[in-house]
Write a protein that holds these residues in place. Sequence first.
Motif, PDB file in Angstrom:
ATOM      1  N   THR A  24       0.878  -1.109  -0.041  1.00 47.61           N
ATOM      2  CA  THR A  24      -0.010   0.018  -0.003  1.00 47.61           C
ATOM      3  C   THR A  24       0.879   1.093  -0.107  1.00 47.61           C
ATOM      4  OG1 THR A  24      -1.649  -1.043   1.218  1.00 47.61           O
ATOM      5  CG2 THR A  24      -1.970   1.183   1.206  1.00 47.61           C
ATOM      6  N   ILE A  53      -2.407  -3.629  -2.947  1.00 48.78           N
ATOM      7  CA  ILE A  53      -3.556  -3.230  -2.388  1.00 48.78           C
ATOM      8  C   ILE A  53      -4.127  -1.774  -3.182  1.00 48.78           C
ATOM      9  CG2 ILE A  53      -4.759  -2.211  -0.211  1.00 48.78           C
ATOM     10  CD1 ILE A  53      -3.389  -4.321   1.511  1.00 48.78           C
ATOM     11  N   ASN A  71     -10.034  -1.721   5.828  1.00 49.67           N
ATOM     12  CA  ASN A  71     -10.978  -2.410   5.291  1.00 49.67           C
ATOM     13  C   ASN A  71     -10.733  -3.190   4.150  1.00 49.67           C
ATOM     14  OD1 ASN A  71     -13.074  -0.671   6.634  1.00 49.67           O
ATOM     15  ND2 ASN A  71     -12.202   0.862   5.452  1.00 49.67           N
ATOM     16  N   SER A  72      -9.407  -3.613   3.990  1.00 50.77           N
ATOM     17  CA  SER A  72      -9.142  -4.586   3.009  1.00 50.77           C
ATOM     18  C   SER A  72      -7.967  -5.664   3.757  1.00 50.77           C
ATOM     19  CB  SER A  72      -8.006  -4.052   1.670  1.00 50.77           C
ATOM     20  OG  SER A  72      -7.105  -3.142   2.213  1.00 50.77           O
ATOM     21  N   HIS A  75      -9.368  -9.244   4.793  1.00 54.68           N
ATOM     22  CA  HIS A  75     -10.029 -10.271   3.766  1.00 54.68           C
ATOM     23  C   HIS A  75      -8.832 -11.103   3.451  1.00 54.68           C
ATOM     24  CE1 HIS A  75     -13.796  -8.252   3.854  1.00 54.68           C
ATOM     25  NE2 HIS A  75     -13.063  -7.165   3.544  1.00 54.68           N
TER      26      HIS A  75
END
Length: 293
Positions: A24, A53, A71-72, A75
């Motif tokens: 990221t 990401i 929020n990633s 997962h």
Amino acid sequence: MGIPIEYYTFAVSFSSNMKIITLTTDFGLRDYSVAAVKGALYNKCPNATIVDISHYISPFNILETFYILQNSYMHFPKGSIHIIGVDTERTATKKHLLMSLNGHYFIGADNGIFHLLSENCTNVTLYEFDTQPSTPLFPTLYSFTSIAEQIYKGTPLNQIGIPIEKCNSVSYFKPEVSTDENFIHGIIIYIDHYGNAVSNISRSLFERIQQNRKFEVIFKMFSFRKIYNQYSDIINFNCPPESRATPDGEGMLLFNDLNYLQFSIYKSDRRSVGGASSLFGMDYYDRVSVHFL
């Protein structure tokens, strides 16, 4: 001829030993930076799966980094390694840290991102590391990839860094509630691909303060008194199709899939009707207020 059983044994072993390393950054994709980091990781961790990401974080924007990463990452499988290449320069007040959180590993600079990711979490450990790269100008490439390699190879975290108790905290992410609980004051924390402007006001906070009262959401000269459950709720399906108004380009409020209050334009397209950010003149850190009546 069938495939030998040894092949399946090798394949299962290979798959179970692979680790995921995510990136990221605010590097963009025009320069060499992302390719260099990936090349270094493949040299150090040849069997790793490297996942992008995002490389389009706004420069040095920690709130945007948090919103996307928070929020990633959940997962991904536990054991994943997350390199954060945003605002990474090491200074006297901004150390380089490694964090273990919810079975995941995060590598980055202590610029507030670790506080935002781990706030209200109990299963978190922090380590400060001080590598000696050939140049301090690109720590994501010359320091963070080396830390990722050590995690990848199973080195205990207390051998990689020195345990610490606290990281730099930030407070500007949280919305404020007035003492009489008639107002919530928040800010815009993210603008997505469609131009939707996301505030830091959560559904849970909104409903807790609202107590079934009517409300007015205020941004600059714009006022909203209704929050939709989904985008298509703005359409009146009770009208015959031939007389049904087309709401393309109309402004609306809803709680997005992450349950943050969001300003949207129905079927927004930045190339034609525009998005909420452009049509309402919204930008990062702009103030949003909710007045309960």
